[in-house]
Structures are given as structure tokens and as C-alpha cells.
Write a protein that holds these residues in place. Structure first.
Motif, PDB file in Angstrom:
ATOM      1  N   SER A 132     -29.266-126.187  28.810  1.00 37.35           N
ATOM      2  CA  SER A 132     -29.949-127.471  28.892  1.00 37.35           C
ATOM      3  C   SER A 132     -28.969-128.624  28.742  1.00 37.35           C
ATOM      4  O   SER A 132     -27.931-128.500  28.089  1.00 37.35           O
ATOM      5  CB  SER A 132     -31.006-127.579  27.787  1.00 37.35           C
ATOM      6  N   ALA A 182     -31.996-132.140  24.433  1.00 42.16           N
ATOM      7  CA  ALA A 182     -33.059-131.364  23.805  1.00 42.16           C
ATOM      8  C   ALA A 182     -33.802-132.259  22.819  1.00 42.16           C
ATOM      9  O   ALA A 182     -33.276-133.274  22.360  1.00 42.16           O
ATOM     10  CB  ALA A 182     -32.487-130.146  23.083  1.00 42.16           C
ATOM     11  N   VAL A 212     -38.412-130.024  17.669  1.00 40.38           N
ATOM     12  CA  VAL A 212     -39.853-129.905  17.427  1.00 40.38           C
ATOM     13  C   VAL A 212     -40.084-128.769  16.436  1.00 40.38           C
ATOM     14  O   VAL A 212     -39.141-128.126  15.968  1.00 40.38           O
ATOM     15  CB  VAL A 212     -40.625-129.620  18.737  1.00 40.38           C
ATOM     16  N   VAL A 247     -42.687-125.304  16.370  1.00 43.98           N
ATOM     17  CA  VAL A 247     -43.660-124.508  17.113  1.00 43.98           C
ATOM     18  C   VAL A 247     -44.195-123.417  16.197  1.00 43.98           C
ATOM     19  O   VAL A 247     -43.518-122.990  15.248  1.00 43.98           O
ATOM     20  CB  VAL A 247     -43.047-123.874  18.380  1.00 43.98           C
ATOM     21  N   VAL A 252     -37.192-128.326  22.345  1.00 41.99           N
ATOM     22  CA  VAL A 252     -37.795-128.386  23.677  1.00 41.99           C
ATOM     23  C   VAL A 252     -36.711-128.809  24.655  1.00 41.99           C
ATOM     24  O   VAL A 252     -36.038-129.833  24.464  1.00 41.99           O
ATOM     25  CB  VAL A 252     -38.971-129.375  23.719  1.00 41.99           C
ATOM     26  N   GLN A 282     -40.589-127.058  31.458  1.00 42.87           N
ATOM     27  CA  GLN A 282     -39.949-127.231  30.168  1.00 42.87           C
ATOM     28  C   GLN A 282     -39.823-125.874  29.477  1.00 42.87           C
ATOM     29  O   GLN A 282     -40.549-124.930  29.795  1.00 42.87           O
ATOM     30  CB  GLN A 282     -40.773-128.174  29.281  1.00 42.87           C
ATOM     31  N   VAL A 287     -38.733-123.798  25.546  1.00 45.03           N
ATOM     32  CA  VAL A 287     -38.526-123.856  24.104  1.00 45.03           C
ATOM     33  C   VAL A 287     -37.408-122.886  23.748  1.00 45.03           C
ATOM     34  O   VAL A 287     -37.405-121.738  24.208  1.00 45.03           O
ATOM     35  CB  VAL A 287     -39.815-123.488  23.337  1.00 45.03           C
ATOM     36  N   LEU A 330     -47.433-126.896  19.109  1.00 44.49           N
ATOM     37  CA  LEU A 330     -46.194-127.646  19.186  1.00 44.49           C
ATOM     38  C   LEU A 330     -46.387-128.990  18.489  1.00 44.49           C
ATOM     39  O   LEU A 330     -47.354-129.709  18.774  1.00 44.49           O
ATOM     40  CB  LEU A 330     -45.786-127.844  20.647  1.00 44.49           C
ATOM     41  N   SER A 373     -44.322-132.621  17.283  1.00 43.54           N
ATOM     42  CA  SER A 373     -43.142-133.480  17.336  1.00 43.54           C
ATOM     43  C   SER A 373     -43.456-134.767  16.590  1.00 43.54           C
ATOM     44  O   SER A 373     -44.553-135.321  16.719  1.00 43.54           O
ATOM     45  CB  SER A 373     -42.767-133.795  18.789  1.00 43.54           C
ATOM     46  N   GLY A 378     -49.295-125.247  23.594  1.00 42.51           N
ATOM     47  CA  GLY A 378     -48.542-124.813  24.753  1.00 42.51           C
ATOM     48  C   GLY A 378     -48.966-123.437  25.215  1.00 42.51           C
ATOM     49  O   GLY A 378     -49.494-122.634  24.432  1.00 42.51           O
ATOM     50  N   GLN A 384     -40.201-120.501  28.976  1.00 41.23           N
ATOM     51  CA  GLN A 384     -40.790-121.637  29.671  1.00 41.23           C
ATOM     52  C   GLN A 384     -42.257-121.759  29.276  1.00 41.23           C
ATOM     53  O   GLN A 384     -42.925-120.765  28.972  1.00 41.23           O
ATOM     54  CB  GLN A 384     -40.660-121.469  31.181  1.00 41.23           C
TER      55      GLN A 384
END
Length: 501
Positions: free
Chosen positions: A413, A416, A419, A421, A438, A449, A451, A465, A467, A477, A493
């Protein structure tokens, strides 16, 4: 009596006394003693060929026991190894190679008539030497070092010695195939690219390969087609086996090449994974305290993929020389992205990029945190403080003699968001929240997106999820695909579920 006049028994008596004595619980002392007694055996003091053969057989048993203890101890260690363990592992692997080459000397003595030839000596001596080379290869890779250049030449010579006695018409599965079976084990482990595994994962993989390596196909004739999971090795060279889809074998060669295919190993691994998913796999793929940090199902899935289709080198590497900042470990990256300035000095270390490609980097440690590393860990990288952090996963590690580390990184990535989860725990309605990242969409890699979370986080299709970077944001999610699992992290994903439960 002078040293030169010592009798054979007087020279070998101290060696044999140690070899038949109970092993010490101190692995470091055992490694030093093993190396010292091997020095005594090879000293030019007139040891007879027969006594050398007897001692080498005893060294085989003692070294095999000691190598097993070393492998078990290294399972839970991180790179770079502590100085005492690195020194002991180096002594141990040098001794294993030396004993294997001692068996070669025994075979040379038998060929010249210096010792009485035993039935199937070529086969049994070659098999034992190759077994030690397997142990040596695993411990070298567990300790983050590169194998000695003579390993593959020694292994190939032993393979040919055993085949010379067995003959081409020998039926498969007969006792004469023992050396071939052990040679296949070494090839099967090498095809996995052990540098991409943690010490614990590599030891688990080596144990598994020892059970199925008979399925690996070896031949000395060039296959009509080199597509798929074919490898080649040049017996006259010091290089390790090469995947044909990464480097094609030369058309004309003075020495005959050896070819092998790992397709059958991939098939066996896929069958075990299918049985496990169907609830019929037994305990083979259950996590065990004996292999800390190893997720057998994820590891075997990676092994199956590599055996089925060795990865190609998609992008050329370009040599570079510039400094970067690195933040090592998913938890450290999470804290750093949340703006934990008080811990920035301890979270960020300095490294040098030595080569790069569009898909990743190779970097060498300069200063700062360089312990607790392992293949499959997350690493964030940036060249300038104003740049966004590139999130990477460690593909492989090498450890130098001075404790210096080199890492190969795969980019997952550009940027980022930290977050939390949480997946529901089986039938329990409670949710355990963990720190994660994320990752944005990357058209070349993924269309959604993703994780990046600690290994073992994913347990179901839906997750929560949270944030709180700019404002509190809570969503559900829905997992779309599990793209990566290592001993440290997993990447999947997802999409935001418009109809949360």
C-alpha cells in the motif's frame, strides 16, 4: 611417546568416549564440543581409514540429535539471533557440512580399496550425508544466513554416488531409494524459498516435507516442456535450484543438468487442505504450542501455491543507495500513524535502500531498532518526512555476521489509516477489537480497500470497523477475499456492508 607415535586407539579414544557419552543440556557447549572433536578427528595423526569410518558413523548419530534440538530451540527466536546463538548455530552448521563431507571421504576410501566395501555403502553413506545436509540447510535458513557455497555441490555429488550403485532399473520404494528420498527432501524445502518463512514456519514446513517428499519427481533428461513447476540445478555449480519460469536452463551444458517438478507436492498439500476444510483433516493442521506463531493452514496454503506455481520476477531490480526511515511491526505502525510523537524516536529506525523495483525494496539496517524481526512482518517506509508511508510486508531476511540485517520488502500500500476491527468470536456475540490498518485501493494490486491486521484476526465474513482519526466512524465490513496470510499479519479486501446485521 610423541604425538606422532600415538596409536590409532589412543587418538580416537577421547573422541569415541565423548560420542557415546550422554549429551549435555547446554546446546552451546555441545556445539563447541562437536566442532572440537571433529577437528581432532581430521588432525593428521595417522587415524586409520576404518576408524575414521567408525567415528563418522558415531558423529552422524550425535549430530542428528543435536541438530533436532537446535531446530526446536530456533523455532521461537527472532532475527537477528543473539550473538551466542548465532555463533553456536554457525558452529553447528559447519560441523554438519563437515560430517557430510566425511562420508564422502569414506566413500572415496572404499572406492580406492582402503577399506573393505560394505553392502550398499554408497547408498547408506550418501543417505546419511544428505540427511545432515538437510538439517544444515534448515538451521542455516532459520538463523537468517545464506547456505555455504559447497552445500549444493556436495549434495549433487552424493546423489550421483548413490545412483551409481542403485542403477537405473532399481524399483522405486526399495531400500536403494533412501538417498534419493533424502535428496528429494532437500529439493522440496529449497523450492519453498526458506528465506520467506519465520524460523518456526520453516521447521514446520521441513517436518511436513519429510513426510511427502517421495512424491517429488526428479529426472536427468530435459523435459519436453518447462512450463509449470519445473526446476533445474547444475551439479557442477554452487547455485541453488532455479525455477524455470524465473531463469531458463542453458540449452548446451558440459555437465548434465538435474530437473525436478514440485506439482505432486502441491497436489498433496491441496488434498490435505481440502480435507481440513471438510472437517476430516485431523490434528495435522491444528496450531500447536510446539510451533509458536505458526498458523499451519495459512502456511500450507503458501507452500501449496509456491509448489504449484513458483513466483515469477515481474519487475527488474535497480541498484540504489539512499536512506529511508522505517517503522517495523504492525503495532508500531498503528501507533506512529495515530501521531504518537512521544514514541517516534523508538518506533522509527534508519535503513539504506540497496535496490528497488515497482513492487518492493531490499534494505539494510543502518541504526535504530533491528531486533524482533521476522518474515511476514509489516514495515512502513518513507524517504522524506513529508512523504506518505509505504506499507510493506517482509518477504525475506538475511542476517550478517555482525548482526546487520538485510530485508526484502513487498509493497502492499501507499498510505494507510489506523483503525480497529473486530470479528465475532464463534457463537459468542462479543467482539474482540484489534488494531489494524485500512489500505486504499491500488488498481495494480486490488480493486477494493483492504485491511492489514494481526494474523488470526479473520474468523468470519463480517466484521466491525471503528475509526476515530477525525471523527468517530463505525461501520460493518464484509470480507471479499483473503489475499495474504503470514505468521504475523493477514491482508483481506472488504467492502462496507450497506445492510449491516
Amino acid at each position: 611417546m610423541s604425538v606422532g607415535a600415538l596409536s590409532h586407539s589412543e587418538v580416537t579414544a577421547p573422541i569415541i568416549d565423548w560420542l557415546i557419552s550422554p549429551a549435555s543440556g547446554d546446546l552451546h557447549a555441545e556445539a563447541v564440543a562437536l566442532a572440537g572433536h571433529l577437528d581432532a578427528l581430521h588432525a593428521p595423526r595417522g587415524i586409520s581409514h576404518a576408524q575414521f569410518h567408525r567415528c563418522i558413523e558415531l558423529f552422524y548419530s550425535r549430530a542428528l540429535q543435536l541438530s533436532g534440538e537446535f531446530r526446536r530451540s530456533l523455532r521461537s527466536m527472532e532475527l537477528p539471533l543473539a550473538a551466542d546463538w548465532l555463533a553456536s548455530a554457525s558452529l553447528m552448521t559447519a560441523s554438519l557440512l563437515r560430517i557430510a563431507q566425511g562420508f564422502e571421504r569414506v566413500l572415496s576410501n572404499a572406492s580406492s580399496g582402503a577399506i573393505r566395501t560394505q553392502r550398499r555403502l554408497n547408498e547408506t553413506a550418501s543417505a546419511r550425508a544428505l540427511r545432515l545436509l538437510c538439517e544444515q540447510f534448515v538451521i542455516v535458513c532459520q538463523s537468517g544466513r545464506e547456505p555455504e557455497t559447497s552445500l549444493w555441490q556436495t549434495a549433487n555429488r552424493l546423489y550421483y554416488l548413490s545412483r551409481a550403485e542403485a542403477g537405473a532399473a532399481q524399483a522405486a520404494g526399495s531400500p536403494a531409494e533412501t538417498a534419493l528420498f533424502t535428496y528429494k527432501r532437500l529439493l522440496g524445502i529449497a523450492a519453498l524459498d526458506p528465506r520467506t518463512m519465520s524460523p518456526g514456519e520453516l521447521d514446520w514446513a521441513a517436518e511436513y516435507v519429510s513426510r511427502i517428499c517421495g512424491q517429488l519427481h526428479v529426472q536427468e533428461d530435459r523435459p519436453p516442456s518447462l512450463e509449470g513447476a519445473w526446476y533445474w540445478i547444475d551439479p557442477a555449480d554452487t547455485a541453488e535450484p532455479q525455477a524455470c519460469n524465473r531463469q531458463m536452463p542453458p540449452e548446451r551444458q558440459k555437465s548434465k543438468l538435474i530437473f525436478f517438478a514440485t506439482t505432486a507436492l502441491a497436489r498433496r498439500a491441496a488434498e490435505l487442505l481440502a480435507r481440513h476444510e471438510g472437517g476430516r483433516g485431523g490434528p495435522d493442521l491444528e496450531p500447536s504450542e510446539l510451533f509458536p506463531g505458526v498458523v499451519p493452514t495459512a502456511l500450507l496454503g503458501r507452500m501449496r501455491s509456491r509448489w504449484h506455481a513458483p513466483p515469477k520476477r515481474e519487475h527488474p531490480r535497480r541498484r540504489q543507495q539512499y536512506s529511508v526511515e522505517a517503522c517495523v511491526g504492525l503495532t508500531s505502525i498503528w501507533r506512529m500513524l495515530r501521531g504518537d510523537k512521544s514514541a517516534a524516536a523508538e518506533l522509527i529506525s534508519e535503513w539504506d535502500v540497496v535496490n528497488e523495483s515497482p513492487g518492493g525494496y531490499a534494505i539494510i539496517q543502518v541504526k535504530g531498532a533491528g531486533s524482533g524481526l521476522g518474515a511476514g512482518m509489516a514495515v512502513a517506509l518513507r524517504r522524506e518526512p513529508k512523504e506518505a508511508w509505504s506499507v510493506c510486508v517482509v518477504r525475506w531476511l538475511r542476517s550478517g555476521d555482525a548482526g546487520q540485517l538485510e530485508m526484502g520488502l513487498q509493497i502492499v500500500s501507499k498510505g494507510a489509516v489506523p483503525v480497529q476491527v473486530g470479528f465475532r468470536l464463534s457463537n459468542d456475540r462479543s467482539v474482540s477489537m484489534v488494531d489494524a490498518l485500512v489500505l486504499p485501493v491500488l488498481p495494480a494490486l486490488r480493486q477494493h480497500q483492504a485491511v492489514l491486521a494481526p494474523s488470526g484476526t479473520y474468523t468470519s465474513r463480517r466484521f466491525s470497523l471503528v475509526s476515530d482519526i477525525d471523527r468517530l466512524y463505525v461501520a460493518q465490513g464484509r470480507l471479499l477475499s483473503l489475499d495474504m496470510q503470514t505468521a504475523n499479519v493477514e491482508l483481506f479486501q472488504f467492502e462496507i456492508d450497506p445492510y449491516p446485521l
